[in-house]
Design a protein around this motif. Structure first.
Motif, PDB file in Angstrom:
ATOM      1  N   LEU A 186      12.370  -5.206 -14.735  1.00  0.00           N
ATOM      2  CA  LEU A 186      11.504  -4.580 -15.740  1.00  0.00           C
ATOM      3  C   LEU A 186      10.628  -3.486 -15.103  1.00  0.00           C
ATOM      4  N   CYS A 187      10.038  -3.785 -13.947  1.00  0.00           N
ATOM      5  CA  CYS A 187       9.232  -2.765 -13.249  1.00  0.00           C
ATOM      6  C   CYS A 187      10.100  -1.544 -12.966  1.00  0.00           C
ATOM      7  N   ALA A 188      11.336  -1.781 -12.503  1.00  0.00           N
ATOM      8  CA  ALA A 188      12.229  -0.672 -12.153  1.00  0.00           C
ATOM      9  C   ALA A 188      12.599   0.129 -13.395  1.00  0.00           C
ATOM     10  N   ARG A 220       0.836  -1.204   0.000  1.00  0.00           N
ATOM     11  CA  ARG A 220       0.000   0.000   0.000  1.00  0.00           C
ATOM     12  C   ARG A 220       0.868   1.251   0.000  1.00  0.00           C
ATOM     13  N   THR A 221       0.346   2.348  -0.616  1.00  0.00           N
ATOM     14  CA  THR A 221       1.185   3.543  -0.732  1.00  0.00           C
ATOM     15  C   THR A 221       1.393   4.246   0.609  1.00  0.00           C
ATOM     16  N   ASP A 222       0.504   3.994   1.580  1.00  0.00           N
ATOM     17  CA  ASP A 222       0.708   4.689   2.859  1.00  0.00           C
ATOM     18  C   ASP A 222       1.592   3.887   3.821  1.00  0.00           C
ATOM     19  N   GLU A 277      18.296   1.792  -8.239  1.00  0.00           N
ATOM     20  CA  GLU A 277      17.784   2.157  -6.907  1.00  0.00           C
ATOM     21  C   GLU A 277      16.344   1.668  -6.742  1.00  0.00           C
ATOM     22  N   LEU A 278      15.542   1.834  -7.807  1.00  0.00           N
ATOM     23  CA  LEU A 278      14.153   1.361  -7.750  1.00  0.00           C
ATOM     24  C   LEU A 278      14.117  -0.152  -7.562  1.00  0.00           C
ATOM     25  N   ALA A 279      15.048  -0.851  -8.232  1.00  0.00           N
ATOM     26  CA  ALA A 279      15.076  -2.312  -8.097  1.00  0.00           C
ATOM     27  C   ALA A 279      15.353  -2.702  -6.641  1.00  0.00           C
ATOM     28  N   ASP A 280      16.254  -1.978  -5.974  1.00  0.00           N
ATOM     29  CA  ASP A 280      16.520  -2.273  -4.554  1.00  0.00           C
ATOM     30  C   ASP A 280      15.272  -2.069  -3.705  1.00  0.00           C
ATOM     31  N   ILE A 281      14.548  -0.967  -3.972  1.00  0.00           N
ATOM     32  CA  ILE A 281      13.322  -0.679  -3.215  1.00  0.00           C
ATOM     33  C   ILE A 281      12.297  -1.787  -3.429  1.00  0.00           C
ATOM     34  N   LEU A 282      12.163  -2.221  -4.687  1.00  0.00           N
ATOM     35  CA  LEU A 282      11.181  -3.266  -5.000  1.00  0.00           C
ATOM     36  C   LEU A 282      11.553  -4.597  -4.353  1.00  0.00           C
ATOM     37  N   ARG A 283      12.855  -4.931  -4.382  1.00  0.00           N
ATOM     38  CA  ARG A 283      13.272  -6.225  -3.822  1.00  0.00           C
ATOM     39  C   ARG A 283      12.861  -6.350  -2.364  1.00  0.00           C
ATOM     40  N   ASP A 335      10.128   7.207 -10.529  1.00  0.00           N
ATOM     41  CA  ASP A 335       9.004   7.309  -9.624  1.00  0.00           C
ATOM     42  C   ASP A 335       8.801   5.986  -8.877  1.00  0.00           C
ATOM     43  N   ALA A 336       9.059   5.990  -7.550  1.00  0.00           N
ATOM     44  CA  ALA A 336       8.931   4.757  -6.759  1.00  0.00           C
ATOM     45  C   ALA A 336       7.474   4.313  -6.654  1.00  0.00           C
ATOM     46  N   ARG A 337       6.553   5.288  -6.677  1.00  0.00           N
ATOM     47  CA  ARG A 337       5.143   4.911  -6.585  1.00  0.00           C
ATOM     48  C   ARG A 337       4.736   4.127  -7.829  1.00  0.00           C
ATOM     49  N   ARG A 338       5.186   4.599  -9.009  1.00  0.00           N
ATOM     50  CA  ARG A 338       4.876   3.900 -10.245  1.00  0.00           C
ATOM     51  C   ARG A 338       5.488   2.489 -10.213  1.00  0.00           C
ATOM     52  N   ALA A 339       6.720   2.386  -9.721  1.00  0.00           N
ATOM     53  CA  ALA A 339       7.388   1.075  -9.665  1.00  0.00           C
ATOM     54  C   ALA A 339       6.593   0.109  -8.781  1.00  0.00           C
ATOM     55  N   LEU A 340       6.152   0.595  -7.621  1.00  0.00           N
ATOM     56  CA  LEU A 340       5.385  -0.261  -6.711  1.00  0.00           C
ATOM     57  C   LEU A 340       4.022  -0.621  -7.293  1.00  0.00           C
ATOM     58  N   ASP A 341       3.393   0.344  -7.980  1.00  0.00           N
ATOM     59  CA  ASP A 341       2.107   0.068  -8.632  1.00  0.00           C
ATOM     60  C   ASP A 341       2.268  -1.029  -9.681  1.00  0.00           C
ATOM     61  N   LEU A 342       3.354  -0.905 -10.469  1.00  0.00           N
ATOM     62  CA  LEU A 342       3.603  -1.905 -11.508  1.00  0.00           C
ATOM     63  C   LEU A 342       3.755  -3.291 -10.893  1.00  0.00           C
ATOM     64  N   LEU A 343       4.522  -3.357  -9.808  1.00  0.00           N
ATOM     65  CA  LEU A 343       4.742  -4.641  -9.146  1.00  0.00           C
ATOM     66  C   LEU A 343       3.408  -5.211  -8.647  1.00  0.00           C
TER      67      LEU A 343
END
Ligand code: ADP
Ligand code: MG
Length: 421
Positions: A262-264, A49-51, A237-243, A273-281
């Motif tokens: 790919l999401c990253a 969740r984004t929050d 950096e986005l890939a690290d956040i997603l992992r 955009d980390a929010r977009r990356a998380l949404d994609l995941l």
């Protein structure tokens, strides 16, 4: 068929029902997919969740420390400078501010200090009254839900905190929304200075620098005594956040590094955009689950990208004011005959024509040009400056989204549907 089996819907009767080769239970598959971790991909959706604010924010140490350093005087009860935090959407501004506020707040509470932290999202709060009421709540000053004038709430806040000798660090997230709707009055009041030992420091957060133009120079200089800029995240950096989120939220083995990568990469191409990356995941995982696939594949990510982008475009189109809609229709209608591009001159001429057809007073050329720039920023149209040597330059505009989507949404508008031949 035994009568009892039809009337009493306990487990036993259902089993009998199925064994007898009766109607299939239409919910069986859904219930099993959720209950059976073998095919479920998302086990703990709350972490997506984004929050949700993670305990660690990789690649934001520098920003956490910078904000911490700027706010540090409050730990000695001295007023910190007001700070303006700026960065594009999804660069971690909200997460970092809440993280620092949370950590400092715990520290001060343990010490029994008089410093309090108030975090308010101006867009969600909605009105100046609600923003003030939330600040009051954080300071322990009681005000009713409604009924008082804004000035009265403000006075109670000032009285309350000066009586208690309290100091406040107020985070105003999406501060541009406050200024665009109500002007800078509240900011002026909050930055003006307080009686006695009390003080209020502001941390203003925004992804829009343009709103600064609406600020009185005194408010502006006081609000941005210090500035902190959040750069976009890179793909790695986005890939690290997603992992980290994959480990927290997903069934082990269901999301491979190819999918994370790919999401990253797609989110980095957007604007880091980390929010977009998380949404994609999240959306890819939901699509995989819906297809009964135990593993998320690259095809799910591609599909998720399309779904999310379509949703974003629909949201933007639905919330546009009338004249921006007319500008879009003008671009569409001129570019249909030609190379897909519209020059500023023919765009404005067509816009005036469309206004005439529905009996509307057209805006000035200059104002329309501003609307075009806004649509460019929203990714609905794209503008290029084309030079004609000594004959000067013109701006060429083209639509970057599918005209069918425009028609689907504007068609619901009675006034505009007549223009959509
Ligand atoms: P902004 O306020 O700049 O638009 P957010 O702070 O809301 O961005 O971040 C967007 C999303 O990405 C949130 O869900 C947030 O938790 C997450 N996020 C941002 N930065 C990080 C990070 N460094 N580590 C983990 N999650 C992050
Ligand atoms: Mg934010």
């Amino acid at each position: 068929m035994n009568r009892r089996n039809i009337q009493i819907h306990n487990d036993e009767s259902l089993i009998v029902y199925r064994k007898q080769g009766g109607r299939r239970d239409p919910l069986e598959e859904i219930i099993e997919t959720v209950a059976n971790p073998k095919t479920a991909v998302i086990l703990r959706p709350e972490y997506l969740r984004t929050d949700y604010i993670p305990n660690e924010l990789p690649h934001r140490d520098q920003q956490i420390r910078a904000l911490g350093r700027s706010l540090a005087p409050c730990l000695r009860l001295t007023k910190p400078s007001n700070i303006f935090v700026y960065g594009k959407t999804g660069t971690g501004k909200t997460a970092v501010c809440r993280y620092v506020f949370g950590r400092f707040s715990r520290e001060m509470l343990e010490k029994g200090s008089q410093v309090r932290f108030a975090y308010v999202n101006c867009r969600i709060a909605g009105t100046e009254y609600r923003i003030l009421a939330e600040i009051c709540a954080a300071a322990g000053v009681s005000v009713p839900f409604t009924g008082l004038s804004k000035g009265e709430v403000f006075n109670r806040l000032v009285d309350g905190i000066s009586k208690m000798g309290m100091c406040l660090v107020v985070g105003l997230d999406e501060i541009d929304v406050l200024v665009k709707t109500y002007g800078d009055n509240l900011l002026y009041e909050l930055t003006r200075g307080f009686a006695g030992e009390s003080w209020v420091s502001i941390v203003g957060i925004s992804n829009d620098l343009m709103f600064k133009e609406r600020l009185d120079p005194r408010v502006l200089s006081s609000l941005s005594e210090e500035e902190l800029v959040f750069p976009p995240y890179t793909a790695s950096e986005l890939a690290d956040i997603l992992r980290e989120r994959v480990v927290l939220a997903m069934r082990p083995g269901s999301v491979g590094d190819d999918v994370v990568g790919l999401c990253a990469a797609l989110a980095a191409a957007e604007h880091g955009d980390a929010r977009r990356a998380l949404d994609l995941l999240r959306v890819s995982a939901e699509l995989a689950e819906r297809n009964g696939s135990a593993k998320v594949g690259e095809q799910h990510v591609r599909q998720a990208q399309i779904t999310i982008e379509r949703g974003r475009v629909q949201e933007v189109l639905s919330s546009l004011p009338l004249h921006s809609r007319l500008v879009i229709l003008s671009v569409m209608s001129v570019s249909r005959s030609g190379d897909g591009y519209t020059s500023s001159g023919s765009l404005y001429a067509r816009y005036r024509e469309l206004c005439g057809r529905i009996g509307l007073e057209p805006l000035t050329d200059r104002r329309v040009s501003t609307l075009v720039s806004e649509l460019d920023m929203l990714g609905i149209v794209s503008c290029d400056l084309v030079s004609f040597g000594r004959h000067g330059r013109t701006r060429k505009t083209r639509l970057t989204i599918d005209p069918a989507e425009v028609k689907a949404i504007f068609g619901k508008d009675e006034l505009l549907s007549s223009l959509l031949e």
